[in-house]
Write a protein that holds these residues in place. Sequence first.
Motif, PDB file in Angstrom:
ATOM      1  N   GLN A 192      81.622  -2.129 -42.918  1.00 34.06           N
ATOM      2  CA  GLN A 192      80.523  -2.043 -41.961  1.00 34.06           C
ATOM      3  C   GLN A 192      79.308  -1.316 -42.536  1.00 34.06           C
ATOM      4  O   GLN A 192      78.248  -1.293 -41.916  1.00 34.06           O
ATOM      5  CB  GLN A 192      80.994  -1.304 -40.699  1.00 34.06           C
TER       6      GLN A 192
ATOM      7  N   LEU B 169      87.122  -9.760 -39.986  1.00 34.49           N
ATOM      8  CA  LEU B 169      86.226  -9.677 -38.832  1.00 34.49           C
ATOM      9  C   LEU B 169      86.978  -9.389 -37.539  1.00 34.49           C
ATOM     10  O   LEU B 169      86.393  -8.915 -36.565  1.00 34.49           O
ATOM     11  CB  LEU B 169      85.414 -10.970 -38.690  1.00 34.49           C
ATOM     12  N   SER B 170      88.266  -9.664 -37.520  1.00 29.98           N
ATOM     13  CA  SER B 170      89.067  -9.381 -36.321  1.00 29.98           C
ATOM     14  C   SER B 170      89.676  -7.983 -36.331  1.00 29.98           C
ATOM     15  O   SER B 170      90.294  -7.571 -35.349  1.00 29.98           O
ATOM     16  CB  SER B 170      90.188 -10.421 -36.185  1.00 29.98           C
TER      17      SER B 170
ATOM     18  N   GLU C 168      82.567  -5.834 -35.502  1.00 25.90           N
ATOM     19  CA  GLU C 168      82.451  -7.078 -36.275  1.00 25.90           C
ATOM     20  C   GLU C 168      80.999  -7.480 -36.530  1.00 25.90           C
ATOM     21  O   GLU C 168      80.682  -8.116 -37.537  1.00 25.90           O
ATOM     22  CB  GLU C 168      83.197  -8.226 -35.587  1.00 25.90           C
TER      23      GLU C 168
ATOM     24  N   CYS D 123      79.770  -5.542 -39.565  1.00 23.55           N
ATOM     25  CA  CYS D 123      80.433  -6.079 -40.754  1.00 23.55           C
ATOM     26  C   CYS D 123      79.790  -7.391 -41.183  1.00 23.55           C
ATOM     27  O   CYS D 123      79.493  -7.596 -42.369  1.00 23.55           O
ATOM     28  CB  CYS D 123      81.917  -6.276 -40.458  1.00 23.55           C
TER      29      CYS D 123
ATOM     30  N   ASP E  27      90.107 -16.363 -40.361  1.00 29.58           N
ATOM     31  CA  ASP E  27      90.380 -15.312 -39.363  1.00 29.58           C
ATOM     32  C   ASP E  27      90.752 -15.943 -38.027  1.00 29.58           C
ATOM     33  O   ASP E  27      90.668 -17.163 -37.848  1.00 29.58           O
ATOM     34  CB  ASP E  27      89.144 -14.419 -39.190  1.00 29.58           C
TER      35      ASP E  27
ATOM     36  N   ARG F 141      87.766 -11.925 -30.137  1.00 30.42           N
ATOM     37  CA  ARG F 141      86.405 -11.984 -30.659  1.00 30.42           C
ATOM     38  C   ARG F 141      85.926 -13.421 -30.828  1.00 30.42           C
ATOM     39  O   ARG F 141      86.685 -14.304 -31.240  1.00 30.42           O
ATOM     40  CB  ARG F 141      86.317 -11.222 -31.984  1.00 30.42           C
TER      41      ARG F 141
ATOM     42  N   LEU G  70      79.108 -14.120 -32.591  1.00 33.67           N
ATOM     43  CA  LEU G  70      78.778 -13.436 -33.837  1.00 33.67           C
ATOM     44  C   LEU G  70      77.706 -14.199 -34.607  1.00 33.67           C
ATOM     45  O   LEU G  70      76.740 -13.620 -35.103  1.00 33.67           O
ATOM     46  CB  LEU G  70      80.046 -13.320 -34.681  1.00 33.67           C
TER      47      LEU G  70
END
Length: 210
Positions: free
Chosen positions: A96, A114-115, A120, A123, A141, A170, A175
């Motif tokens: 991150q 990412l999970s 996230e 990151c 992911d 997520r 994202l």
Amino acid sequence: MNNTWNKIIYKIGSSFYDKFFNTGTFLKTRKRIFQEVPFQRKQKILYVGIGTGADLELINYVDYDITAIDYSPDMLAKAQHKFEHSSINFLEMDAQKMSFADESFDYIVASLILSVVPNENKCFEEMIRVLKKDGRILIFDKFAPKNQKLTLTKKLVRPFISMLGTDIGRSFEELFKQNDQRLRIIRDESVMLKGMYRYIEVLKLSEGHS
């Protein structure tokens, strides 16, 4: 989830991680994904959240300029031991908040990261920042289903699963939406567990692309 808790979880998990995520369906899926990646010798490649180095075992790593980072010193130590005679640059680092300069890498491999990171969005932003224009991020992911709400069961178990260091809720679409002016999705496939796990390739646009 937070970084301190994740370090504890992955300190415990480092001893048996490969028995779950480097065998069976996971190994078969990883082989299908990463053995096809067209890395070139002169390109700089970053593995974010390398874990025990499972993905490195699937490529001819001696041919490439590879940097691999992980926040867990215990997971990183496992990877370093596997590749102790290689030229791979292993670094303990927070995904991150990476210390690399802007536009440092041609490829970024983001496998099951990412999970699990606390944030996230940070990151993903960092990956975009250190990626060169026309470079690619390769993502393997688990994400929430596209254009669907989480089922009641998943909503109920999500907090408990998060305590194990991973998030099943997520959304990659959310994202991506925050960065869609700089990126293009060039591949998006369901690869495992009825679409829960996806393989996504993202291209960072050079100036003038649309």
